[in-house]
Each structure stands twice: as C-alpha cells, then as structure tokens.
Design an enzyme around this catalytic site. Structure first.
Site, PDB file in Angstrom:
ATOM      1  N   HIS A  90      -7.307   0.689  -6.628  1.00 36.31           N
ATOM      2  CA  HIS A  90      -7.540  -0.170  -5.448  1.00 36.31           C
ATOM      3  C   HIS A  90      -8.220  -1.460  -5.930  1.00 36.31           C
ATOM      4  O   HIS A  90      -9.374  -1.741  -5.618  1.00 36.31           O
ATOM      5  CB  HIS A  90      -8.430   0.581  -4.456  1.00 36.31           C
ATOM      6  CG  HIS A  90      -8.446  -0.001  -3.077  1.00 36.31           C
ATOM      7  ND1 HIS A  90      -7.647  -1.064  -2.691  1.00 36.31           N
ATOM      8  CD2 HIS A  90      -9.165   0.346  -1.962  1.00 36.31           C
ATOM      9  CE1 HIS A  90      -7.881  -1.341  -1.414  1.00 36.31           C
ATOM     10  NE2 HIS A  90      -8.787  -0.511  -0.955  1.00 36.31           N
TER      11      HIS A  90
ATOM     12  N   ARG B 141     -14.138  -8.513   1.435  1.00 41.18           N
ATOM     13  CA  ARG B 141     -12.696  -8.344   1.193  1.00 41.18           C
ATOM     14  C   ARG B 141     -11.954  -9.622   1.611  1.00 41.18           C
ATOM     15  O   ARG B 141     -11.014 -10.048   0.943  1.00 41.18           O
ATOM     16  CB  ARG B 141     -12.157  -7.153   2.007  1.00 41.18           C
ATOM     17  CG  ARG B 141     -12.668  -5.787   1.570  1.00 41.18           C
ATOM     18  CD  ARG B 141     -12.125  -5.387   0.216  1.00 41.18           C
ATOM     19  NE  ARG B 141     -10.685  -5.420   0.170  1.00 41.18           N
ATOM     20  CZ  ARG B 141      -9.899  -4.410   0.552  1.00 41.18           C
ATOM     21  NH1 ARG B 141     -10.420  -3.285   0.979  1.00 41.18           N
ATOM     22  NH2 ARG B 141      -8.575  -4.510   0.460  1.00 41.18           N
TER      23      ARG B 141
ATOM     24  N   CYS C 180     -16.482   1.883   0.098  1.00 43.09           N
ATOM     25  CA  CYS C 180     -15.343   1.004   0.405  1.00 43.09           C
ATOM     26  C   CYS C 180     -14.930   1.080   1.872  1.00 43.09           C
ATOM     27  O   CYS C 180     -14.304   0.153   2.379  1.00 43.09           O
ATOM     28  CB  CYS C 180     -14.162   1.352  -0.497  1.00 43.09           C
ATOM     29  SG  CYS C 180     -13.680   3.078  -0.383  1.00 43.09           S
TER      30      CYS C 180
ATOM     31  N   ARG D 253       0.883  -1.178   0.000  1.00 39.57           N
ATOM     32  CA  ARG D 253       0.000   0.000   0.000  1.00 39.57           C
ATOM     33  C   ARG D 253       0.910   1.214   0.000  1.00 39.57           C
ATOM     34  O   ARG D 253       1.637   1.452   0.973  1.00 39.57           O
ATOM     35  CB  ARG D 253      -0.927  -0.011   1.215  1.00 39.57           C
ATOM     36  CG  ARG D 253      -1.660   1.293   1.416  1.00 39.57           C
ATOM     37  CD  ARG D 253      -2.783   1.206   2.411  1.00 39.57           C
ATOM     38  NE  ARG D 253      -3.919   0.491   1.860  1.00 39.57           N
ATOM     39  CZ  ARG D 253      -5.171   0.542   2.356  1.00 39.57           C
ATOM     40  NH1 ARG D 253      -5.417   1.288   3.428  1.00 39.57           N
ATOM     41  NH2 ARG D 253      -6.147  -0.129   1.802  1.00 39.57           N
TER      42      ARG D 253
ATOM     43  N   GLN E   9     -10.070  -4.015  -3.549  1.00 37.16           N
ATOM     44  CA  GLN E   9     -11.377  -3.551  -3.100  1.00 37.16           C
ATOM     45  C   GLN E   9     -12.463  -3.995  -4.078  1.00 37.16           C
ATOM     46  O   GLN E   9     -13.530  -4.476  -3.692  1.00 37.16           O
ATOM     47  CB  GLN E   9     -11.367  -2.016  -3.003  1.00 37.16           C
ATOM     48  CG  GLN E   9     -12.699  -1.396  -2.649  1.00 37.16           C
ATOM     49  CD  GLN E   9     -13.112  -1.714  -1.225  1.00 37.16           C
ATOM     50  OE1 GLN E   9     -12.307  -1.602  -0.318  1.00 37.16           O
ATOM     51  NE2 GLN E   9     -14.359  -2.125  -1.032  1.00 37.16           N
TER      52      GLN E   9
ATOM     53  N   ASP F 270     -17.356   7.337  -1.982  1.00 32.12           N
ATOM     54  CA  ASP F 270     -16.103   7.218  -1.224  1.00 32.12           C
ATOM     55  C   ASP F 270     -15.765   8.620  -0.711  1.00 32.12           C
ATOM     56  O   ASP F 270     -16.396   9.614  -1.105  1.00 32.12           O
ATOM     57  CB  ASP F 270     -15.001   6.653  -2.146  1.00 32.12           C
ATOM     58  CG  ASP F 270     -13.688   6.378  -1.413  1.00 32.12           C
ATOM     59  OD1 ASP F 270     -13.687   6.323  -0.160  1.00 32.12           O
ATOM     60  OD2 ASP F 270     -12.639   6.225  -2.094  1.00 32.12           O
TER      61      ASP F 270
HETATM   62  N1   CP Z   1     -11.450  -0.215   2.045  1.00 32.34           N
HETATM   63  C1   CP Z   1     -10.203  -0.307   2.532  1.00 32.34           C
HETATM   64  O1   CP Z   1      -9.262  -0.576   1.815  1.00 32.34           O
HETATM   65  O2   CP Z   1     -10.078  -0.072   3.860  1.00 32.34           O
HETATM   66  P1   CP Z   1      -8.711   0.115   4.645  1.00 32.34           P
HETATM   67  O3   CP Z   1      -8.116   1.412   4.160  1.00 32.34           O
HETATM   68  O4   CP Z   1      -9.104   0.170   6.084  1.00 32.34           O
HETATM   69  O5   CP Z   1      -7.818  -1.036   4.321  1.00 32.34           O
HETATM   70  N1  NVA Z   2     -10.041   6.638  -1.714  1.00 33.90           N
HETATM   71  C1  NVA Z   2      -9.702   6.187  -0.385  1.00 33.90           C
HETATM   72  C2  NVA Z   2      -9.967   4.735  -0.260  1.00 33.90           C
HETATM   73  C3  NVA Z   2      -9.659   4.146   1.091  1.00 33.90           C
HETATM   74  C4  NVA Z   2      -9.885   2.660   1.141  1.00 33.90           C
HETATM   75  C5  NVA Z   2      -8.250   6.496  -0.096  1.00 33.90           C
HETATM   76  O1  NVA Z   2      -7.415   6.277  -0.971  1.00 33.90           O
HETATM   77  O2  NVA Z   2      -7.946   6.973   1.001  1.00 33.90           O
END
Ligand code: CP
Ligand code: NVA
Length: 318
Positions: A128, A288, A260, A101, A131, A220
C-alpha cells in the site's frame, strides 16, 4: 523522474521518496486550485471498498485541475468480465492514469505492463505505497524529520507493514514489527531492506520489547480486505498484539500512534488509544490528500520529465 508507474516504495530512490514528501508538504502549505493537470482524466479502478484512497485521489486530482472517474468492481469485472490487460489497453485510450485497488498484486503489475499510461497501486494484497507517502509526511510534520526515528508496527505483517519495510532503509528509519508466529511480513521484502541497511528491520513476537522507546507505534487491522474468512481464527491469535494504553506506555513519552484506517476499534486498537492526544490517525488520513497530489503531479505534469516537478519549478513560479 520516478518512472511511468508507482507500484511499490521499492521502485523509489531515497531522494525520490523524500522529494515526494517535500512536494506533499509544499502542496499542503499551499492548498489552492492549480491548473497543472488541466484536461487530464484519472480512472480509479477498484475491486475493494475505500474511503480515504478514493476520496483523497478524487479531491487531489480535482484540485490539480484533473478529473477522476470511479470504476467499481460491479462495472468493470476486472479479470472476470474482461481480461486485465484488455482493460488497461482500453483505459489507455481514454484516460491519462489508472489508480488500481486489487485483490492480487499481480493484477496491478499486469495493468502496468499493458497500459501506455501511469498505473498507481491504490492497495493490493502485497503493498500500500500511497498510504506510506501520507504516513511519512505525518511523521516528518510531527518530528521535523524521519531519519533516525524508530517506527514499531504491532500486528499482522500485511500490505501496510510491507510498504513501511520498503520505506525504512530509503527514508532512514528503523522499523520493528511485533507479530504472531506465522504472520511475519514477506521474507524477500525484509531481506531486500536489510541488504540496503542491515539495521533497518527487526522482527519479534514480543510487543512490549518491540514498542520500547519507539517514536511511532503503528497498527492495522488483524484481517485485511479479502481475508474475512480468517476473521475468527485471527481473533483468537492476535489479542496479545492489541495496541492498548498499557502497551503504549512502553514507547517514548513523545511517541505518536498511527493507523492507516479503517480501524476495528476494540480489536487491534482500543478507543482510549485512538482518542488519546498521542494519536495522529486523522492527520494521517488528511495527509493522504497532499501525498496523492504530489504523486499525481510528479507522474502526470508535463514538466515531470525533468525530475520532481514541484520541487524543481512549481515553487519558484506558482
Ligand atoms: N487507508 C486506506 O487506504 O483507507 P481506504 O481503504 O478507506 O482507502
Ligand atoms: N491492511 C488493510 C489496509 C486497509 C487500508 C487492508 O488491506 O484491508
């Protein structure tokens, strides 16, 4: 065979994407410990916080017989304490996969190029994909199939929106997005989706018309991780794109609400909508786990060389 890495939905053929969803559904229906990945280790290399991605991968790996290590930004200093490619080369000597990440998608690409082991995109500024695997499972569960549905996203044309765009022509749903001017999703990703299916993506600035008749209404956060400095500016632009009960009224009466998570309740979505019977957000979060299990099994199980491993053999033998 879905390739060495899982960096974007775009790398999947439609049957590979739907095969992963089928495997996830099977693993959900048959949730129990497996020894499929016994002796394997997975490094979670995270530059940003996480609840769902970290926990779902850790539990998924454990239930498949593998072991996870969480590596926080403070420990690794990806690209700061140590060159990104060097981190990939070192981890390749220890573990069997990396879930990364990062702030910059190019860092996940650099990890994948340098690593001898699979690299999975656990969220970047660009996309992502993990997701969306869980999301497609959720949509399939609720509607029986995904093909022919309309998914409307209301809000920022961000990483989640982009992965949904990449999924649309592959899974056969129509994707609409209502976003403020200047916050549209990546134009190249939209063009590639339209090249596969010219009806797969529609961009608008009018939430009501975009939501009209939709089967899924998705939103989101208005500012993603790494965009905290833009919070105030975005808070002055995005309120017309809040998912309220009134806006949801425009959708199909059977429509489901997706997010998400984490949600900024009261910003992009009201408490009323989050808690409404139409909300599928916690099913999404649960899924997930099953989706990540399917992904790990397909990338890491020894038999995966022949195709979607679970679809081909596990169901018959386990
Ligand atoms: N939706 C999602 O990826 O959540 P986190 O950022 O908590 O992993
Ligand atoms: N768009 C958000 C998604 C989190 C799962 C971010 O990148 O923070």
């Amino acid at each position: 065979m879905i390739g060495k890495d899982f960096l974007t939905i775009e790398q999947l053929e439609p049957d590979e994407l739907l095969g992963l969803i089928a495997d996830a559904a099977w693993l959900k229906a048959n949730r129990r410990p497996f020894d499929l990945l016994a002796g394997k280790s997975v490094a979670l290399l995270f530059q940003k916080p996480s609840l769902r991605t970290r926990v779902s991968f850790e539990v998924a790996a454990t239930e498949l017989g593998a072991h996870c290590l969480y590596l926080s930004p403070a420990e690794v200093g990806l690209g700061e304490r140590e060159d990104v490619a060097d981190v990939a080369r070192v981890l390749s000597r220890y573990v069997h996969a990396i879930v990364a990440r990062t702030f910059f998608h190019k860092d996940i690409e650099a990890l994948a190029r340098a690593a001898d082991i699979p690299v999975i995109n656990g969220l970047s500024d660009q996309s992502h994909p993990c997701q969306i695997l869980g999301d497609l499972l959720t949509i399939q569960e609720r509607f029986g199939s995904i093909r022919g549905l309309t998914v409307t996203f209301v809000g920022d044309g961000n990483n989640v929106a982009r992965s949904l765009i990449e999924a649309a022509p592959r899974a056969g749903f129509a994707f609409r997005i209502a976003c403020p001017s200047g916050y549209e999703p990546d134009a190249d990703a939209v063009e590639r989706a339209l090249n596969i299916d010219p009806e797969s993506v529609v961009i608008s600035q009018d939430p009501s018309s975009a939501v009209r008749g939709a089967d899924v209404v998705y939103t989101d956060v208005w500012f993603s991780m790494g965009q905290e400095a833009e919070r105030e500016q975005r808070a002055s632009i995005f309120p017309p794109f809040r998912l309220t009960a009134d806006l949801l009224q425009c959708a199909s009466p059977q429509a489901i609400v997706m997010h998400c998570l984490p949600a900024h309740r009261g910003e992009e979505i009201t408490d009323e909508v989050m808690e409404s019977p139409q909300s599928a957000v916690f099913d999404q979060a649960e899924n997930r786990l099953h989706a990540q299990k399917a992904l790990l099994a397909n990338l890491l199980a020894p038999q995966s060389a022949g195709g979607l491993w679970l679809a081909e053999s596990t169901r018959a033998t386990k």
